[in-house]
Design a protein around this motif. Structure first.
Motif, PDB file in Angstrom:
ATOM      1  N   MET A   1      -7.423 -47.061   3.324  1.00 25.63           N
ATOM      2  CA  MET A   1      -6.975 -46.488   4.653  1.00 25.63           C
ATOM      3  C   MET A   1      -8.224 -45.470   5.127  1.00 25.63           C
ATOM      4  N   ALA A   2      -8.410 -45.427   6.480  1.00 25.61           N
ATOM      5  CA  ALA A   2      -9.354 -44.653   6.992  1.00 25.61           C
ATOM      6  C   ALA A   2      -9.105 -43.076   6.873  1.00 25.61           C
ATOM      7  N   PRO A   3      -9.943 -42.129   6.612  1.00 23.86           N
ATOM      8  CA  PRO A   3      -9.591 -40.874   6.505  1.00 23.86           C
ATOM      9  C   PRO A   3      -8.812 -40.356   7.648  1.00 23.86           C
ATOM     10  N   HIS A   4      -8.745 -40.547   8.875  1.00 18.00           N
ATOM     11  CA  HIS A   4      -8.128 -40.292  10.035  1.00 18.00           C
ATOM     12  C   HIS A   4      -6.699 -40.572   9.981  1.00 18.00           C
ATOM     13  N   ALA A   5      -6.214 -42.014   9.258  1.00 19.58           N
ATOM     14  CA  ALA A   5      -5.111 -42.540   9.453  1.00 19.58           C
ATOM     15  C   ALA A   5      -4.066 -42.206   8.486  1.00 19.58           C
ATOM     16  N   THR A   6      -3.483 -40.870   8.628  1.00 15.83           N
ATOM     17  CA  THR A   6      -2.688 -40.403   7.817  1.00 15.83           C
ATOM     18  C   THR A   6      -1.201 -40.808   8.091  1.00 15.83           C
ATOM     19  N   LYS A   7      -0.472 -40.408   7.296  1.00 18.23           N
ATOM     20  CA  LYS A   7       1.095 -40.892   7.427  1.00 18.23           C
ATOM     21  C   LYS A   7       1.651 -39.909   8.855  1.00 18.23           C
ATOM     22  N   ALA A   8       0.996 -38.719   9.018  1.00 20.24           N
ATOM     23  CA  ALA A   8       1.494 -37.947  10.204  1.00 20.24           C
ATOM     24  C   ALA A   8       1.279 -38.716  11.497  1.00 20.24           C
ATOM     25  N   THR A   9       0.150 -39.296  11.311  1.00 18.31           N
ATOM     26  CA  THR A   9      -0.584 -39.894  12.793  1.00 18.31           C
ATOM     27  C   THR A   9       0.034 -41.425  12.936  1.00 18.31           C
ATOM     28  N   ALA A  10       0.698 -42.138  11.885  1.00 23.45           N
ATOM     29  CA  ALA A  10       1.113 -43.437  11.827  1.00 23.45           C
ATOM     30  C   ALA A  10       2.372 -43.490  12.903  1.00 23.45           C
ATOM     31  N   ILE A  11       2.343 -44.704  13.449  1.00 22.34           N
ATOM     32  CA  ILE A  11       3.680 -45.169  14.196  1.00 22.34           C
ATOM     33  C   ILE A  11       4.705 -45.560  13.391  1.00 22.34           C
ATOM     34  N   SER A  12       5.762 -44.679  13.359  1.00 19.60           N
ATOM     35  CA  SER A  12       6.829 -45.002  12.466  1.00 19.60           C
ATOM     36  C   SER A  12       7.827 -46.143  12.949  1.00 19.60           C
ATOM     37  N   GLY A  13       7.936 -46.452  13.994  1.00 18.97           N
ATOM     38  CA  GLY A  13       8.929 -47.350  14.608  1.00 18.97           C
ATOM     39  C   GLY A  13      10.089 -46.917  14.757  1.00 18.97           C
ATOM     40  N   LYS A  14      10.494 -45.468  14.651  1.00 18.11           N
ATOM     41  CA  LYS A  14      11.896 -44.848  14.677  1.00 18.11           C
ATOM     42  C   LYS A  14      11.981 -44.097  15.871  1.00 18.11           C
ATOM     43  N   GLU A  15      11.522 -44.546  17.033  1.00 15.26           N
ATOM     44  CA  GLU A  15      11.440 -44.018  18.135  1.00 15.26           C
ATOM     45  C   GLU A  15      13.033 -43.672  18.915  1.00 15.26           C
ATOM     46  N   THR A  16      13.111 -42.870  19.812  1.00 11.13           N
ATOM     47  CA  THR A  16      14.399 -42.854  20.340  1.00 11.13           C
ATOM     48  C   THR A  16      14.183 -42.651  21.837  1.00 11.13           C
ATOM     49  N   THR A  17      14.927 -43.336  22.620  1.00 11.54           N
ATOM     50  CA  THR A  17      14.731 -43.273  23.968  1.00 11.54           C
ATOM     51  C   THR A  17      15.852 -42.546  24.597  1.00 11.54           C
ATOM     52  N   VAL A  18      15.791 -41.523  25.449  1.00  4.56           N
ATOM     53  CA  VAL A  18      16.796 -41.193  26.204  1.00  4.56           C
ATOM     54  C   VAL A  18      16.749 -41.045  27.666  1.00  4.56           C
ATOM     55  N   PRO A  19      17.603 -41.760  28.414  1.00  2.00           N
ATOM     56  CA  PRO A  19      17.454 -41.898  29.791  1.00  2.00           C
ATOM     57  C   PRO A  19      17.563 -40.565  30.504  1.00  2.00           C
ATOM     58  N   LEU A  20      16.605 -39.934  31.402  1.00  2.00           N
ATOM     59  CA  LEU A  20      16.777 -38.826  32.384  1.00  2.00           C
ATOM     60  C   LEU A  20      17.172 -39.353  33.702  1.00  2.00           C
ATOM     61  N   LEU A  21      18.377 -38.975  34.031  1.00  2.00           N
ATOM     62  CA  LEU A  21      18.995 -39.432  35.409  1.00  2.00           C
ATOM     63  C   LEU A  21      19.053 -38.349  36.423  1.00  2.00           C
ATOM     64  N   PRO A  22      19.162 -38.802  37.742  1.00  2.00           N
ATOM     65  CA  PRO A  22      19.144 -37.743  38.611  1.00  2.00           C
ATOM     66  C   PRO A  22      20.759 -37.303  38.804  1.00  2.00           C
ATOM     67  N   CYS A  23      20.796 -36.034  39.428  1.00  2.00           N
ATOM     68  CA  CYS A  23      22.200 -35.389  39.302  1.00  2.00           C
ATOM     69  C   CYS A  23      22.259 -34.592  40.783  1.00  2.00           C
ATOM     70  N   VAL A  24      23.249 -34.805  41.536  1.00  2.00           N
ATOM     71  CA  VAL A  24      23.373 -34.177  42.710  1.00  2.00           C
ATOM     72  C   VAL A  24      24.337 -33.009  42.478  1.00  2.00           C
TER      73      VAL A  24
END
Length: 269
Positions: A1-24
């Motif tokens: 593993m390269a020195p800069h490729a730490t667990k903290a910077t790895a892509i986990s695949g556990k993303e969450t998407t939250v829609p931001l919708l308009p409101c009147v």
């Protein structure tokens, strides 16, 4: 593993998407979603509008809509909610609206679209005109407007009407497709397809509040010869109009109870 490729910077695949919708309208938005059972997890109206709501594992966030936004067009924004089965969600929201308002909001805006057995999606349309569409995960990816290429005649017209009704929420176009299909193919179609077409058209007549057409279609349907086996196989289609009538009855507020006399009883003369 390269020195800069730490667990903290790895892509986990556990993303969450939250829609931001308009409101009147914050008040109307909160009223509708809370009636459905959503909890408010964050609320700010000044200096900026921002709302966050949550139901089960569904998060919806809202910000101020553009001045040019027209809620009546009902294309303000939206998101897809993928679920294993849509019917339990539709039932839960229907029950919640009935509990809050004494009726189901099925017309106008906001509203919930209707549901029939076998359907793979339904929508919540909120006061701003956002569409929250609940979709069953195993819904077929290929959608053939005009009806499946594998079908012909009246069967293809029935499939086209299904797509228009369930995916476009266009009852008028669905009814027209069935009327054209029946006029062209009814005489040569198998009795089972004729029953399916008439039953689907009768359900649309109920949805459109066309009692006269509904009664005429019911008479035509009852006059068709249908074996007990076929009647059993087509039971869902045959009961569709009745189920819709029962559901639409929930869109009307309950009748007020008759007033009770509170004064002293009348004395006999």
């Amino acid at each position: 593993m390269a020195p800069h490729a730490t667990k903290a910077t790895a892509i986990s695949g556990k993303e969450t998407t939250v829609p931001l919708l308009p409101c009147v309208s914050a008040d109307e938005t909160l009223e509708f979603y809370q009636a459905l059972g959503f909890a408010v997890t964050y609320q700010m109206t000044r200096p900026y509008l921002y709302l966050a709501l949550r139901w089960s594992n569904i998060d919806l966030h809202f910000g101020k809509g553009a001045k040019s936004l027209d809620p009546s067009e009902e294309n303000s924004g939206g998101c897809l909610v993928m679920v294993d089965a849509v019917e339990p969600y539709h039932r839960a929201f229907t029950d919640a609206l009935r509990a809050r308002y004494g009726k189901v909001l099925a017309t106008g805006r906001p509203r919930i679209t209707r549901f029939r057995p076998g359907q793979s999606r339904f929508s919540l349309i909120d006061p701003t005109g956002n569409n929250i569409i609940f979709i069953q995960r195993d819904e077929p990816e290929d959608l053939e407007y005009g009806g499946s290429a594998k079908l012909t005649g009246l069967a293809k017209a029935i499939d086209n009407a299904r797509i228009l009704r369930e995916f476009k929420n266009d009852d008028k176009a669905a009814a027209r497709a069935l009327d054209i299909g029946l006029a062209r193919y009814e005489a040569e179609a198998p009795v089972e397809d004729r029953v399916r077409a008439l039953a689907a058209r009768m359900e649309l007549a109920v949805a459109q509040g066309d009692a006269t057409t509904g009664r005429a279609l019911k008479q035509q349907l009852q006059a068709l010869p249908l074996s007990e086996d076929a009647r059993s196989q087509l039971s869902d289609e045959l009961k569709a109009a009745e189920r819709l009538e029962e559901w639409l009855a929930q869109t009307r507020p309950p009748e007020p109870a008759p007033s009770k006399r509170t004064g002293p009883p009348r004395r006999p003369r």
